[in-house]
Design a protein around this motif. Sequence first.
Motif, PDB file in Angstrom:
ATOM      1  N   UNK A  23       1.740  -9.906 -10.677  1.00 57.70           N
ATOM      2  CA  UNK A  23       0.824  -8.836 -11.083  1.00 57.70           C
ATOM      3  C   UNK A  23      -0.348  -8.716 -10.108  1.00 57.70           C
ATOM      4  N   UNK A  24      -0.898  -9.839  -9.697  1.00 56.31           N
ATOM      5  CA  UNK A  24      -2.021  -9.825  -8.751  1.00 56.31           C
ATOM      6  C   UNK A  24      -1.581  -9.262  -7.400  1.00 56.31           C
ATOM      7  N   UNK A  25      -0.395  -9.629  -6.947  1.00 53.45           N
ATOM      8  CA  UNK A  25       0.113  -9.107  -5.676  1.00 53.45           C
ATOM      9  C   UNK A  25       0.283  -7.594  -5.722  1.00 53.45           C
ATOM     10  N   UNK A  26       0.817  -7.088  -6.831  1.00 53.12           N
ATOM     11  CA  UNK A  26       0.962  -5.633  -6.975  1.00 53.12           C
ATOM     12  C   UNK A  26      -0.400  -4.952  -7.005  1.00 53.12           C
ATOM     13  N   UNK A  27      -1.364  -5.577  -7.686  1.00 57.41           N
ATOM     14  CA  UNK A  27      -2.706  -5.024  -7.738  1.00 57.41           C
ATOM     15  C   UNK A  27      -3.315  -4.941  -6.334  1.00 57.41           C
ATOM     16  N   UNK A  28      -3.160  -5.988  -5.543  1.00 56.10           N
ATOM     17  CA  UNK A  28      -3.704  -6.014  -4.183  1.00 56.10           C
ATOM     18  C   UNK A  28      -3.084  -4.906  -3.325  1.00 56.10           C
ATOM     19  N   UNK A  29      -1.777  -4.730  -3.415  1.00 58.97           N
ATOM     20  CA  UNK A  29      -1.125  -3.665  -2.652  1.00 58.97           C
ATOM     21  C   UNK A  29      -1.661  -2.303  -3.049  1.00 58.97           C
ATOM     22  N   UNK A  30      -1.767  -2.063  -4.353  1.00 64.04           N
ATOM     23  CA  UNK A  30      -2.266  -0.784  -4.854  1.00 64.04           C
ATOM     24  C   UNK A  30      -3.729  -0.584  -4.444  1.00 64.04           C
ATOM     25  N   UNK A  31      -4.513  -1.640  -4.540  1.00 59.11           N
ATOM     26  CA  UNK A  31      -5.935  -1.561  -4.176  1.00 59.11           C
ATOM     27  C   UNK A  31      -6.083  -1.208  -2.690  1.00 59.11           C
ATOM     28  N   UNK A  32      -5.306  -1.827  -1.831  1.00 56.90           N
ATOM     29  CA  UNK A  32      -5.385  -1.549  -0.391  1.00 56.90           C
ATOM     30  C   UNK A  32      -4.971  -0.118  -0.067  1.00 56.90           C
ATOM     31  N   UNK A  33      -3.986   0.412  -0.802  1.00 52.29           N
ATOM     32  CA  UNK A  33      -3.550   1.794  -0.567  1.00 52.29           C
ATOM     33  C   UNK A  33      -4.606   2.804  -0.978  1.00 52.29           C
ATOM     34  N   UNK A  38     -12.568  -0.897   0.840  1.00 51.89           N
ATOM     35  CA  UNK A  38     -13.157  -1.820  -0.128  1.00 51.89           C
ATOM     36  C   UNK A  38     -12.504  -3.201  -0.027  1.00 51.89           C
ATOM     37  N   UNK A  39     -13.289  -4.253  -0.191  1.00 52.08           N
ATOM     38  CA  UNK A  39     -12.692  -5.598  -0.153  1.00 52.08           C
ATOM     39  C   UNK A  39     -11.819  -5.835  -1.379  1.00 52.08           C
ATOM     40  N   UNK A  40     -10.766  -6.574  -1.193  1.00 46.23           N
ATOM     41  CA  UNK A  40      -9.858  -6.911  -2.289  1.00 46.23           C
ATOM     42  C   UNK A  40     -10.451  -8.068  -3.077  1.00 46.23           C
ATOM     43  N   UNK A  41     -10.518  -7.951  -4.406  1.00 46.76           N
ATOM     44  CA  UNK A  41     -11.056  -9.061  -5.193  1.00 46.76           C
ATOM     45  C   UNK A  41     -10.204 -10.318  -5.053  1.00 46.76           C
TER      46      UNK A  41
END
Length: 63
Positions: A23-33, A38-41
């Motif tokens: 879930x965290x990995x998917x969140x990071x990918x979506x956040x970067x897109x 913005x920095x990734x939490x």
Amino acid sequence: MTAVRKVLDSVLRYARELTGEAEYDRYCERHRRHHPQAPVPTRREYQRMRTAQREHESPSRCC
């Protein structure tokens, strides 16, 4: 050897889904897109954010 590796990869992927690690990995990918500047939490910040969100959205209970 490759068949064993494929099975182990599948088991690992399944375990990551069960434990919520993916879930965290998917969140990071979506956040970067969506927010490239913005920095990734960190994982800890993400967990705090998710916990606060779940507590805020939880329905009220009488008991």
